[in-house]
Each structure stands twice: as structure tokens, then as C-alpha cells.
Design a protein around this motif. Sequence first.
Motif, PDB file in Angstrom:
ATOM      1  N   GLN A  53     -30.025  -4.962  20.235  1.00 38.99           N
ATOM      2  CA  GLN A  53     -31.211  -4.577  20.101  1.00 38.99           C
ATOM      3  C   GLN A  53     -32.334  -5.482  20.226  1.00 38.99           C
ATOM      4  O   GLN A  53     -33.367  -5.335  20.663  1.00 38.99           O
ATOM      5  CB  GLN A  53     -31.409  -3.978  18.911  1.00 38.99           C
ATOM      6  N   ILE A  54     -31.985  -6.769  19.654  1.00 36.88           N
ATOM      7  CA  ILE A  54     -32.843  -7.869  19.667  1.00 36.88           C
ATOM      8  C   ILE A  54     -33.095  -8.418  21.181  1.00 36.88           C
ATOM      9  O   ILE A  54     -34.263  -8.548  21.659  1.00 36.88           O
ATOM     10  CB  ILE A  54     -32.102  -9.139  18.948  1.00 36.88           C
ATOM     11  N   LEU A  55     -31.819  -8.367  21.973  1.00 38.85           N
ATOM     12  CA  LEU A  55     -32.161  -8.904  23.494  1.00 38.85           C
ATOM     13  C   LEU A  55     -32.907  -7.834  24.185  1.00 38.85           C
ATOM     14  O   LEU A  55     -33.754  -8.095  25.134  1.00 38.85           O
ATOM     15  CB  LEU A  55     -30.758  -8.835  24.097  1.00 38.85           C
ATOM     16  N   GLY A  92     -41.135 -14.848  17.320  1.00 41.45           N
ATOM     17  CA  GLY A  92     -40.875 -15.198  15.846  1.00 41.45           C
ATOM     18  C   GLY A  92     -40.527 -14.123  15.070  1.00 41.45           C
ATOM     19  O   GLY A  92     -39.722 -14.235  14.053  1.00 41.45           O
ATOM     20  N   LYS A  93     -41.243 -12.849  15.300  1.00 44.25           N
ATOM     21  CA  LYS A  93     -40.929 -11.890  14.276  1.00 44.25           C
ATOM     22  C   LYS A  93     -39.432 -11.320  14.597  1.00 44.25           C
ATOM     23  O   LYS A  93     -38.641 -10.956  13.612  1.00 44.25           O
ATOM     24  CB  LYS A  93     -41.758 -10.596  14.722  1.00 44.25           C
ATOM     25  N   LEU A 130     -33.803 -11.158  12.989  1.00 40.55           N
ATOM     26  CA  LEU A 130     -32.333 -11.641  13.375  1.00 40.55           C
ATOM     27  C   LEU A 130     -31.807 -12.387  11.808  1.00 40.55           C
ATOM     28  O   LEU A 130     -30.544 -12.307  11.587  1.00 40.55           O
ATOM     29  CB  LEU A 130     -32.235 -12.564  14.590  1.00 40.55           C
ATOM     30  N   ALA A 131     -32.693 -13.169  11.324  1.00 38.05           N
ATOM     31  CA  ALA A 131     -32.150 -13.856  10.208  1.00 38.05           C
ATOM     32  C   ALA A 131     -31.867 -12.856   8.995  1.00 38.05           C
ATOM     33  O   ALA A 131     -30.936 -13.114   8.297  1.00 38.05           O
ATOM     34  CB  ALA A 131     -33.387 -14.884   9.740  1.00 38.05           C
ATOM     35  N   TYR A 132     -32.706 -11.786   8.896  1.00 35.80           N
ATOM     36  CA  TYR A 132     -32.650 -10.812   7.973  1.00 35.80           C
ATOM     37  C   TYR A 132     -31.239  -9.985   8.140  1.00 35.80           C
ATOM     38  O   TYR A 132     -30.514  -9.940   7.448  1.00 35.80           O
ATOM     39  CB  TYR A 132     -33.748  -9.778   7.907  1.00 35.80           C
ATOM     40  N   THR A 133     -30.951  -9.711   9.189  1.00 34.20           N
ATOM     41  CA  THR A 133     -29.824  -9.200   9.860  1.00 34.20           C
ATOM     42  C   THR A 133     -28.692 -10.144   9.494  1.00 34.20           C
ATOM     43  O   THR A 133     -27.457  -9.469   9.063  1.00 34.20           O
ATOM     44  CB  THR A 133     -29.709  -8.609  11.142  1.00 34.20           C
ATOM     45  N   ALA A 179     -33.555 -16.399  23.279  1.00 34.20           N
ATOM     46  CA  ALA A 179     -34.572 -15.908  22.865  1.00 34.20           C
ATOM     47  C   ALA A 179     -35.921 -16.595  23.027  1.00 34.20           C
ATOM     48  O   ALA A 179     -36.971 -16.168  23.380  1.00 34.20           O
ATOM     49  CB  ALA A 179     -34.468 -15.199  21.594  1.00 34.20           C
ATOM     50  N   ALA A 180     -35.530 -17.777  22.737  1.00 32.20           N
ATOM     51  CA  ALA A 180     -36.888 -18.814  22.810  1.00 32.20           C
ATOM     52  C   ALA A 180     -37.524 -19.221  23.814  1.00 32.20           C
ATOM     53  O   ALA A 180     -38.233 -19.829  24.130  1.00 32.20           O
ATOM     54  CB  ALA A 180     -36.681 -19.789  21.790  1.00 32.20           C
ATOM     55  N   GLY A 181     -36.631 -18.771  24.790  1.00 27.60           N
ATOM     56  CA  GLY A 181     -36.893 -19.115  26.409  1.00 27.60           C
ATOM     57  C   GLY A 181     -36.220 -20.304  26.960  1.00 27.60           C
ATOM     58  O   GLY A 181     -36.466 -20.661  28.078  1.00 27.60           O
TER      59      GLY A 181
END
Length: 581
Positions: A30-32, A153-154, A159-162, A203-205
Motif C-alpha cells: 500500500q505504501i509503495l 514524510g506522511k 510506516l512508522a506507526y504501522t 520511498a525517499a527517492g
Amino acid sequence: MYIHHKLGLGFGGTVGLVLLLSMLAWQNMQILVGMERGQERVRQMREALLEARRHEKNYLLRQDEKWADLTRDWMTRLGQMVRDETSQSSGAEHESWHEIDELTQTYLDRFEALGQIPLHSWKERVEQTERQLVPLARQLHERFDARLSARLGKQETHLAYTERLHTIFVVLAILSAGLMVFTLTRSILRSLKSGVQFSRQIAAGNLNATIDHIPKDEIGILLHAMQQMGRELNRLDETNLRSQARRLALSALLESSLEPLSLQKQLEVALHIVLTVPFLRLEHRGAIFLADEQDGTLRMIASDGLTPQNEQACRTVRPGWCLCGRAAVEKRLLHVQNVDGRHENRFDGMPDHGHYCLPIVSRGRVLAVMNLYLDPTHVKTAEEEAFLANVGFTLAGILERKRLEERMQHLAHHDLLTSLPNRMLFTEHLTHALAQATRGQEPLALMLIDLDHFKEVNDTLGHAAGDQVLITSTQRIRVCLRASDLVARMGGDEFAVILSDLADPAAAGRVAEKIVQSVSQPIDVAGEKVTVGASIGIALFPAHGDNGDALMEHADMAMYAVKERGRNGFRYFEKADRKSR
């Protein structure tokens, strides 16, 4: 030890770990997906801005309204995409997208305003664009980058919460599975942590990210595949950008060749296009030298970013001399990293630098050499060499076409035998000279010259001898004139001369006397001495006429008056000449 060997340690631990991996995989997916969608939207906005900029450059170059319409169309699309994002966002993000929307509209308004300003040259149009539009384009790029970073960033926060939830789940799984699956769980968590860190970097590029530790198990295979995916994405991204830059540059070269530009302007545009190709990593300095068709001497015709010392030192380069001369002789691309013994053209204070020297060759002939400046640390690549080879092929075709056009233009406006301007070109020059004389209130003289006894030469010695007399007489007339004066062959044995910027009316008579004396000298034709004379009629502007037709008519009358009075002389127009005709 592979996981399927460890599954015998406990069914409960296996089930817990499978669930954990499933959840991680789903959440990472989902993040990707969210990251990719966000990147895609911003990429589309960037591409829309780049496309608008490309059409804007074409508009500035050609001043064709269709390119302005294409620029407006792409900026409108960009504005619609920004407004869509604005409507879907809220809070601070909404304000940011609203500011981007205002910047987009400002860009479009400035472009419209720029189109209303009368610009006199391509260079002025570029300077206006640099001042008015380029800063806005940069601001838009910076805002797009900022919005992408905010979204990432969001995603990292989510991701950290997950990850925290996953940790709790893993602890519960370990407690329920017992000590039998402790070792298995620990190894898997270590692998997963590497995967999570890798995902964050992607994700940060950072498409060059790597995984420090890849275990030899099923998770390791997955991590290895993810790492390979990152490398492939990086390779594809760079390849696509460079491929697009190559296509745009070559397309711009071909499109510019269709414009009605002079050869010098065409090469200036071509040099600017090559210097702005991003992946070449060139210094913004370079020049193009045209090869002389007779001796191969290279003469600078276009330059960009060179210092006055540089231009003076390299204005003319003979074959084999310095890097450009060597490239012309060897007919191959030269790459040099530093100033070395092959740099014969030097001057005080010249900094260290490198070069790409590209010979432009067509059918074995060197037409020109393009000299590009590099940082001394630059290392050549096969991709750069291949691209520059394509540039050379493209410019060779453009040069051949331009030279053919110039030859056809020359043939249409010059006499084949003497290479003097013909009647058509003479009429154009006379109109221009009269306009300048009228503005500056300066005197101007028109002389008509008719060779005396030329018909006898043709009749007795033949037309070949007559042609030789015409060529020699042409050379003698030219010697008597200044570089700013114009002589043309009007037909047969008749010539016309425009004398502008005269010190006084008597100066025309002094020039005519020199021509009479020079032309009347004997000419050696096939071993025989031939003598012709020159009858010259002179009409002055504005005393004898204020337009070309009047001056031609009065100069003709004066010339015939000379012939009636014995030939081989000159005469200013007088009213009595009109009565005698």
C-alpha cells in the motif's frame, strides 16, 4: 537454515510469522502504491511544465502562433492538474497547492504579456524569457519537489506507526509460539528491518539504496529481489531521462534547420542546443568553425560563452593545428581532459579545461568542427560519444543543405562569367543605398560603364577572347573601387557602379578617370595585345535624380554623350545630354 526446515519447531510460531509477513507485505504494498501514485502525479505536472517550456522556446525561436497555442494548452493542463490537487487537499497542503495554482496562472499571464512585446532578435527574446519566465519555472519545480517530500514524510509517519503495530504483533506471536520459535523470529525480524530501511530509502527517492544484510532464506530471496528492483528502477529512470534529452536535442536541431535562418544563425542555434543537453555535463562554452572549401582553414562562425581572449586566439585555425585542427585532419571525435601540448592556441591566464572536438564530415569532406569545453575531471562515456556522433551526422546534413541554398542564391543573383552581382541584385543594392543616402543626406554616385571596341574583339578573336577581356576588365574595375563600393554586370559589356559616402561630387570623377586609365591598358589574349576602352556616364544623387530609375536614365545619357564625343572617357550628366538623346 531455511524456513521450511525450522517450521517443525512449532506450528503456532509458523502461523504467527506467516500472518506477520502477510501484513507487512500488504502494508508495504500500500505504501509503495501510494508513493508511486504521488510521484506519478507530480511527474506529470513536471512533464507538463517541461513540455510548455519546449513549445515556448519554439515560439520564441520561430514567432509562430501555433507554438504559443501549444504552450498555453500545456500550461492549462498543468493548471487543471494543480487545481485538482487543490480541491482534494485541505489545511496547509491546500494552501500550498493554492500557491502553486497562482504561480501557474502568473506564468501563463507573463507568457501572454511577453507575446505582446515587439522583440527584434532571438537573443532578446531569450533574455526576456530568462527574466520573466525562468524564475517562475524554477519556483514551480521547487514547489513540486516540496509537495513530493511532504507526501513522502506522511508515508514515512504512517510506516512508522504501522511498524509499531507490527512490533506488538510480533511480541504477541513470540509469546504464544514459545521459546521454540524464538531464534526463527529473531532472524526474520532482522531481515525485515533491512527490508523496511530499504523501502524507506526507495520511498525517499534514493534508487541507489542497498540492503546491508541479506540472509540465505526465503526472506533473503525477497530482499534480494527488492534490491534488484531498486537497481533496475534507477537504471530505467536514468536511461529514460537521457533518451528523452537526446530525442529533444536532435529534434530541435532538425526543426531549427527548417527555419529561414542564415548559416551563421543556424550554427549559433545548433551550438546553444548542444550546450544545454543536461547529461553531457558540458561547461557552457563552445564554438563552431567552418572549414574553407579551398585550403581547409577553420574559421570561427559561432561561439557561446568564450572570453574575448579566447575568441581572438581561436578565430582562425589551420588544419592539424591545435585540437580543432587535429580533429579536422583525423576526422574523428577527440576527447582531451586537460590543457596539454596539443593546445597550441594559448593565452595568459587560460584555466585548465578539457574538450570534445567533433568534426562534422559529409562524404569524406570536413565541413566544420564543433569545439565543446569540459571540466578537466570529466570522463568520456560511450553514450556521449554516440550522441555527439548523431549530432555530427545531423549538422552535416544541415550544412550541406545550407551551402546548397547559398550556392543557388548566389547563382540567382550573380553573373556566371565574372561573379559580379547581376542586374536584379544591383537594383536591390541601389534601392538600399538610396534609402541610406536619403536618411543620412549623403551624396551618392551612379556610374554606367560600357567597354569600347568590345564587339570588334568578339568578331575578330571569338567569344572566348571576349570572355577573357570581360574578366580582365572586371578585375581592373574592382581594383579602382573601395570595398564599400558595388560593381555589377548589367549585361553584355555594360557595367554599373554605386559609389556611396562620397567626400565630394568630384570624387566620382577621380574614380572614373582611374577606371578609364586602367581598362584602356592592353590585354594579352592568346598571345595578342587587345585594347578596349571605357565610356563612363555619371549621375549624382540627389542632383541628377532622387530615385533609381532617374539616376540610371541620366547616367546612360551621359555615357552615350561620351561615346558621341570620341569614347574612352567619362562625363557627368548634363541637361544637354537629354536633348541629344
